[in-house]
Design a protein around this motif. Structure first.
Motif, PDB file in Angstrom:
ATOM      1  N   TYR A 206       0.827  -1.211   0.000  1.00  0.00           N
ATOM      2  CA  TYR A 206       0.000   0.000   0.000  1.00  0.00           C
ATOM      3  C   TYR A 206       0.858   1.256   0.000  1.00  0.00           C
ATOM      4  O   TYR A 206       0.551   2.237  -0.694  1.00  0.00           O
ATOM      5  N   MET A 207       1.940   1.253   0.772  1.00  0.00           N
ATOM      6  CA  MET A 207       2.833   2.412   0.784  1.00  0.00           C
ATOM      7  C   MET A 207       3.496   2.587  -0.583  1.00  0.00           C
ATOM      8  O   MET A 207       3.645   3.717  -1.078  1.00  0.00           O
ATOM      9  N   PHE A 208       3.882   1.474  -1.202  1.00  0.00           N
ATOM     10  CA  PHE A 208       4.502   1.535  -2.520  1.00  0.00           C
ATOM     11  C   PHE A 208       3.533   2.130  -3.542  1.00  0.00           C
ATOM     12  O   PHE A 208       3.894   3.028  -4.307  1.00  0.00           O
ATOM     13  N   THR A 209       2.300   1.629  -3.560  1.00  0.00           N
ATOM     14  CA  THR A 209       1.358   2.117  -4.567  1.00  0.00           C
ATOM     15  C   THR A 209       0.911   3.547  -4.278  1.00  0.00           C
ATOM     16  O   THR A 209       0.524   4.266  -5.201  1.00  0.00           O
ATOM     17  N   TYR A 210       0.981   3.973  -3.003  1.00  0.00           N
ATOM     18  CA  TYR A 210       0.683   5.380  -2.730  1.00  0.00           C
ATOM     19  C   TYR A 210       1.865   6.273  -3.089  1.00  0.00           C
ATOM     20  O   TYR A 210       1.716   7.245  -3.843  1.00  0.00           O
ATOM     21  N   PHE A 211       3.048   5.964  -2.579  1.00  0.00           N
ATOM     22  CA  PHE A 211       4.189   6.858  -2.760  1.00  0.00           C
ATOM     23  C   PHE A 211       4.929   6.618  -4.078  1.00  0.00           C
ATOM     24  O   PHE A 211       5.168   7.555  -4.843  1.00  0.00           O
ATOM     25  N   THR A 212       5.285   5.369  -4.377  1.00  0.00           N
ATOM     26  CA  THR A 212       6.143   5.124  -5.530  1.00  0.00           C
ATOM     27  C   THR A 212       5.357   5.204  -6.834  1.00  0.00           C
ATOM     28  O   THR A 212       5.868   5.721  -7.835  1.00  0.00           O
ATOM     29  N   ASP A 213       4.107   4.728  -6.850  1.00  0.00           N
ATOM     30  CA  ASP A 213       3.297   4.936  -8.052  1.00  0.00           C
ATOM     31  C   ASP A 213       2.975   6.411  -8.252  1.00  0.00           C
ATOM     32  O   ASP A 213       2.733   6.843  -9.383  1.00  0.00           O
ATOM     33  N   ARG A 214       2.989   7.176  -7.193  1.00  0.00           N
ATOM     34  CA  ARG A 214       2.797   8.637  -7.333  1.00  0.00           C
ATOM     35  C   ARG A 214       4.024   9.262  -8.003  1.00  0.00           C
ATOM     36  O   ARG A 214       3.893  10.218  -8.772  1.00  0.00           O
ATOM     37  N   ALA A 243      -3.968   6.052 -12.165  1.00  0.00           N
ATOM     38  CA  ALA A 243      -4.789   6.604 -11.081  1.00  0.00           C
ATOM     39  C   ALA A 243      -5.312   5.509 -10.157  1.00  0.00           C
ATOM     40  O   ALA A 243      -5.393   5.696  -8.936  1.00  0.00           O
ATOM     41  N   HIS A 244      -5.658   4.355 -10.714  1.00  0.00           N
ATOM     42  CA  HIS A 244      -6.169   3.258  -9.880  1.00  0.00           C
ATOM     43  C   HIS A 244      -5.103   2.739  -8.928  1.00  0.00           C
ATOM     44  O   HIS A 244      -5.393   2.379  -7.793  1.00  0.00           O
ATOM     45  N   HIS A 245      -3.853   2.725  -9.375  1.00  0.00           N
ATOM     46  CA  HIS A 245      -2.772   2.216  -8.540  1.00  0.00           C
ATOM     47  C   HIS A 245      -2.612   3.083  -7.297  1.00  0.00           C
ATOM     48  O   HIS A 245      -2.441   2.571  -6.186  1.00  0.00           O
ATOM     49  N   MET A 246      -2.680   4.397  -7.478  1.00  0.00           N
ATOM     50  CA  MET A 246      -2.565   5.298  -6.326  1.00  0.00           C
ATOM     51  C   MET A 246      -3.783   5.180  -5.410  1.00  0.00           C
ATOM     52  O   MET A 246      -3.665   5.283  -4.189  1.00  0.00           O
ATOM     53  N   PHE A 247      -4.959   4.932  -6.004  1.00  0.00           N
ATOM     54  CA  PHE A 247      -6.162   4.701  -5.195  1.00  0.00           C
ATOM     55  C   PHE A 247      -5.983   3.462  -4.313  1.00  0.00           C
ATOM     56  O   PHE A 247      -6.356   3.473  -3.135  1.00  0.00           O
ATOM     57  N   VAL A 248      -5.427   2.399  -4.877  1.00  0.00           N
ATOM     58  CA  VAL A 248      -5.197   1.183  -4.094  1.00  0.00           C
ATOM     59  C   VAL A 248      -4.316   1.496  -2.893  1.00  0.00           C
ATOM     60  O   VAL A 248      -4.573   1.045  -1.768  1.00  0.00           O
TER      61      VAL A 248
END
Length: 475
Positions: A206-214, A243-248
């Protein structure tokens, strides 16, 4: 150009059948991609029917359909936004010229480097996440993981198409190399350090998809400004999927926090030991994970002063975030920007030419955007009546790139000695004990509508389906 032909062996909206040489080259690459997917994609998932979305057009009003798909049969393809015949280069020395449809010879090496670096991140994240399906906290989350994975695979296809189409033999060789490097491999690792880190648990995911996908969002936005029009059009559509990845990531961390707060109020305690005994992740540990993923990700933007960044901008290859919305001359010859440095044992700001500080400009834009989601997480804690707030650490904290590399700076931005930093490191970054505890929670829950004890259910399901929908059929 907006519709996608799924009758083709490689779905596309670029009239691939009209270029037989290119089509044959990509069809030759396709089995190698499928082998990579089977070897390095989500473990043990080959026979599952997964409720996935698939792109059907590049129209933002209706670009995807949902249905059950076996992931090895997912129709990866090549999708570009429609071409604007009037589009111009909007920055740098070529500002005002017509956007390029072919690679200018003098920029060939730099463009290839940009595309390869972006392309390398896409399969890397799939490799980092390949074991997570074995410990999914719910069927809903398992489906979201698989959606992220197949779309990262499609983003690889997006970059491989550009390499094959515009870079000849060099491009074909680079495309093959994208499947030969592996995340964390000692002999042939991925290009960027963050994509060689492990993603061993779902809080890390979750941290990866919030921070690194951002980070991916901001890099793609900068590339979507490129004077090389095929790259700009490719990355604009990639952003629709990103956008979906950051939502996850954002919703996943939010649900972890919500569940922790529920247990804190039930037990009337903020003691991390008691909360861990109750099987939830204490807020202090969440903060340490946040510190780690934030600091590793902001290193991805590169050195704070970079002649390469200046070259990419001057030559029209890579712009700034929302370049055309900025109120300046878009050449920046006389503009300056402040960057941080260490001087006489303290952090100081130095004014440098903005052209050389464009990595820092993009990093600062990213930081502002990241803080927004952290504030939304804090609203969950505030609503629960708990006096604790998460925060992003100072941008000099735990840095490994640029002038701040190796500086000993606290999350609050205080310079200190190495000994002082080491004495506090366990308070600031995940410890082996933290990671072992989080790993101990990672038991697989896949009955529809059931969720692991450490995470709250989502507010709603995917594509208006109920939360207890059968998102994955295990056959």
């Amino acid at each position: 150009m907006s519709s996608i032909n799924y009758n083709d062996k490689i779905p596309n909206n670029v009239n691939l059948s009209e270029d037989r040489t290119l089509q044959r080259a990509l069809e030759h690459w396709q089995p190698n991609y499928r082998k990579w997917w089977n070897d390095m994609g989500p473990e043990g998932s080959q026979d599952f029917d997964v409720y996935l979305r698939t792109a059907t057009s590049v129209d933002p009003q209706g670009w995807a359909s949902f249905g059950y798909v076996k992931m090895p049969d997912y129709r990866w393809g090549i999708f570009l936004n429609p071409r604007d015949a009037e589009r111009q280069v909007n920055f740098g020395e070529h500002k005002g010229e017509k956007a390029w449809q072919d690679v200018p010879g003098e920029h060939r090496a730099n463009l290839r480097r940009i595309i390869v670096t972006q392309g390398d991140t896409e399969p890397a994240s799939v490799e980092q996440q390949r074991h997570l399906g074995l410990t999914a906290p719910s069927m809903y989350d398992l489906r979201n993981l698989f959606q992220v994975n197949v779309e990262e695979g499609r983003h690889l296809w997006a970059m491989v198409y550009l390499l094959h189409k515009h870079f000849g033999r060099d491009g074909r060789e680079e495309a093959e190399a994208l499947l030969e490097r592996n995340s964390g491999d000692e002999d042939n690792p991925r290009i960027l350090a963050a994509f060689n880190e492990k993603t061993p648990d779902w809080l890390s995911f979750y941290m990866f998809t919030y921070f690194t996908d951002r980070d991916g969002k901001f890099q793609l936005c900068a590339l979507a400004e490129s004077g090389f029009d095929p790259l700009a059009r490719t990355t604009k559509f990639m952003l629709t999927e990103e956008a979906h990845h950051m939502f996850v990531g954002e919703s996943g961390v939010s649900r972890v926090i919500q569940r922790t707060c529920e247990v804190m109020n039930q037990l009337k305690t903020d003691d991390p030991a008691r909360l861990r005994e109750a099987g939830v992740i204490d807020l202090e540990t969440i903060q340490r994970y946040l510190n780690f993923h934030f600091s590793v990700t902001i290193d991805l933007f590169g050195a704070d002063e970079s002649s390469n960044a200046a070259t990419f901008y001057n030559t029209g290859l890579k712009g700034r975030y929302e370049e055309t919305k900025r109120d300046d001359d878009h050449k920046l010859y006389d503009r300056t920007y402040n960057v941080l440095a260490v001087q006489d044992g303290r952090l100081v700001e130095r004014s440098v030419p903005m052209l050389n500080a464009l990595n820092e400009v993009l990093r600062d834009d990213y930081i502002k955007d990241s803080v927004g989601g952290v504030n939304r997480w804090n609203k969950v804690i505030e609503k629960a009546g708990i006096p604790f707030r998460l925060k992003t650490p100072h941008k000099a904290f735990n840095r490994s790139i640029g002038t701040l590399s190796g500086a000993f700076v606290s999350p609050e931005g205080v310079m200190m000695s190495e000994a002082e930093w080491v004495s506090h490191e366990r308070e600031w970054l995940p410890t082996n004990e933290d990671r072992a505890f989080v790993a101990s929670l990672m038991g697989r829950v896949v009955e529809p509508g059931k969720f692991a004890n450490w995470i709250a259910p989502p507010v709603m399901g995917i594509n208006r389906q109920p939360v207890d929908f059968e998102y994955v059929r295990f056959n």
